[in-house]
Motif scaffolding. Structure first.
Motif, PDB file in Angstrom:
ATOM      1  N   ASP A  68       1.843  -3.742   4.744  1.00  0.00           N
ATOM      2  CA  ASP A  68       1.032  -4.344   3.692  1.00  0.00           C
ATOM      3  C   ASP A  68      -0.367  -4.600   4.265  1.00  0.00           C
ATOM      4  OD1 ASP A  68       0.969  -6.802   5.094  1.00  0.00           O
ATOM      5  OD2 ASP A  68       2.423  -7.777   3.805  1.00  0.00           O
ATOM      6  N   VAL A  69      -1.269  -5.076   3.424  1.00  0.00           N
ATOM      7  CA  VAL A  69      -2.676  -5.185   3.847  1.00  0.00           C
ATOM      8  C   VAL A  69      -2.838  -6.162   5.013  1.00  0.00           C
ATOM      9  CG1 VAL A  69      -5.015  -5.786   3.104  1.00  0.00           C
ATOM     10  CG2 VAL A  69      -3.514  -4.532   1.557  1.00  0.00           C
ATOM     11  N   GLN A  77       0.840  -1.188   0.000  1.00  0.00           N
ATOM     12  CA  GLN A  77       0.000   0.000   0.000  1.00  0.00           C
ATOM     13  C   GLN A  77       0.883   1.250   0.000  1.00  0.00           C
ATOM     14  OE1 GLN A  77      -3.733  -0.665   2.498  1.00  0.00           O
ATOM     15  NE2 GLN A  77      -2.220  -1.591   3.832  1.00  0.00           N
ATOM     16  N   LYS A  87      -8.955  -5.548  -0.964  1.00  0.00           N
ATOM     17  CA  LYS A  87      -7.876  -4.686  -1.457  1.00  0.00           C
ATOM     18  C   LYS A  87      -6.987  -5.396  -2.487  1.00  0.00           C
ATOM     19  CE  LYS A  87      -7.221  -0.764   1.592  1.00  0.00           C
ATOM     20  NZ  LYS A  87      -6.330  -0.067   2.543  1.00  0.00           N
ATOM     21  N   ARG A  94      -6.632  -3.641  -6.269  1.00  0.00           N
ATOM     22  CA  ARG A  94      -5.392  -2.847  -6.268  1.00  0.00           C
ATOM     23  C   ARG A  94      -5.033  -2.366  -7.679  1.00  0.00           C
ATOM     24  NH1 ARG A  94       0.144  -3.171  -6.885  1.00  0.00           N
ATOM     25  NH2 ARG A  94       1.436  -2.240  -5.226  1.00  0.00           N
ATOM     26  N   ASP A 151     -10.605  -5.016   4.851  1.00  0.00           N
ATOM     27  CA  ASP A 151      -9.812  -4.732   3.646  1.00  0.00           C
ATOM     28  C   ASP A 151      -9.618  -5.980   2.782  1.00  0.00           C
ATOM     29  OD1 ASP A 151      -9.508  -2.028   4.101  1.00  0.00           O
ATOM     30  OD2 ASP A 151      -7.521  -2.194   5.032  1.00  0.00           O
ATOM     31  N   HIS A 203       0.069   4.477   4.744  1.00  0.00           N
ATOM     32  CA  HIS A 203       0.158   3.091   5.217  1.00  0.00           C
ATOM     33  C   HIS A 203       1.617   2.698   5.357  1.00  0.00           C
ATOM     34  CE1 HIS A 203      -3.988   1.505   5.093  1.00  0.00           C
ATOM     35  NE2 HIS A 203      -4.201   2.400   4.139  1.00  0.00           N
ATOM     36  N   PHE A 229      -7.315   1.567  -4.251  1.00  0.00           N
ATOM     37  CA  PHE A 229      -8.162   0.380  -4.045  1.00  0.00           C
ATOM     38  C   PHE A 229      -9.631   0.796  -4.207  1.00  0.00           C
ATOM     39  CE2 PHE A 229      -4.366  -0.007  -1.364  1.00  0.00           C
ATOM     40  CZ  PHE A 229      -3.845  -1.227  -1.785  1.00  0.00           C
TER      41      PHE A 229
END
Length: 317
Positions: free
Chosen positions: A97-98, A90, A173, A177, A170, A94, A187
């Motif tokens: 990462d997700v 991301q 995402k 992406r 999320d 952020h 996203f």
């Protein structure tokens, strides 16, 4: 018994839950046996899978427990839609990462709810952000307790539904992406698509209709809190009365859960890079929304009707 985990694979999830609950460590040979037996989890009924997952989410250290399940390869067998989040990068602000972000949100949500419990003392924390949270929102402790005392199901709590929504907020995402011309990662509509995926899993777990609806609403509307926060921080513009009305019209009782997830999500985005200014803006949004919901309901959330159809028909014969 060497076959204990294969005989009943739900013991893999139960082991993680009990390790968190009693601060146990699981021996390496047991961990290896758990990982090897994970492929048998689809043989367990969805209801038993669900019950253990929700007890883990409701219990202590939900982030560490969920991380352990991922490391054991459990999710590909019971919640495969979660696996794509790991490694999905991301853009700033952020810092994770997700997947790591999701675990961070679970950790912060657990801390926020602990700080909002009745009887909590500000002396229990040396964290400035938690201190500001208790100062701004501490007066709502009784209302939070009443909110979480309500029931969406006889077997599971409102709290566990909130944590399930946090785990899935999320989830789409990775599928949405894209990188724009400026090189920024986007996203688009991840909340809309994520709400549908989470609802599908909730139904597969045979959750009640009320639980499915609550989870779906939380995920669908979770970006609205950040919109309000950015407007206060950037333009010093508080949510209008109309915006607050629409927020609770769309979210209903999930509006309270959305406030809590919004705060945890913000901390999960920035973590140690969060500034006091951004956090105070978010707390202002939370205070305004909760104030209107619990203290100014008739003024904003559910104003009395000036006229209804029956009165019109009567007056106009």
């Amino acid at each position: 018994s060497p076959t204990a985990l294969q005989d009943d694979p739900i013991r893999i999830l139960r082991a993680i839950r009990q390790a968190a609950a009693f601060d146990f460590k699981i021996e390496i040979q047991t961990r290896k046996a758990m990982k090897a037996a994970a492929e048998h989890l689809p043989n367990v009924s969805p209801e038993r899978q669900r019950d253990e997952v929700f007890k883990i989410l409701e219990g202590p250290k939900p982030d560490a427990s969920i991380r352990a399940l991922e490391m054991l390869g459990v999710f590909q067998h019971i919640m495969p839609e979660l696996t794509a989040m790991k490694g999905t990068t991301q853009s700033l602000p952020h810092i994770y990462d997700v997947w790591e972000h999701t675990l961070s949100v679970l950790r912060h949500l657990s801390g926020i709810l602990a700080a909002m419990r009745v009887g909590y003392s500000a002396e229990e924390t040396n964290d400035m952000f938690t201190g500001l949270l208790t100062l701004r929102l501490g007066r709502f402790r009784e209302q939070f307790a009443a909110h979480f005392a309500e029931s969406l199901s006889t077997d599971r709590s409102v709290r566990s539904a909130l944590f399930f929504a946090a785990l899935y907020h999320d989830v789409q995402k990775p599928a949405t992406r894209m990188v724009d011309e400026a090189g920024r990662i986007r996203f688009f509509e991840h909340e809309n698509k994520g709400a549908k995926v989470a609802a599908e899993r909730a139904r597969a777990f045979n959750l009640s209709n009320d639980e499915v609806e609550r989870i779906e609403k939380i995920i669908l509307h979770h970006m609205r809190f950040h919109f309000f926060t950015s407007r206060i921080e950037g333009n010093h513009q508080e949510p209008s009365r109309k915006a607050i009305y629409r927020y609770f019209r769309d979210a209903g009782e999930a509006g309270v859960d959305l406030v809590l997830l919004g705060l945890a999500d913000l901390r999960g985005i920035y973590d140690h890079t969060l500034t006091q200014g951004t956090w105070v803006a978010a707390l202002d949004v939370a205070r305004i929304l909760l104030e209107n919901y619990w203290e100014k309901r008739e003024q904003t959330i559910a104003p009395p009707r000036l006229l209804d159809g029956n009165e019109l028909m009567h007056e106009l014969n």
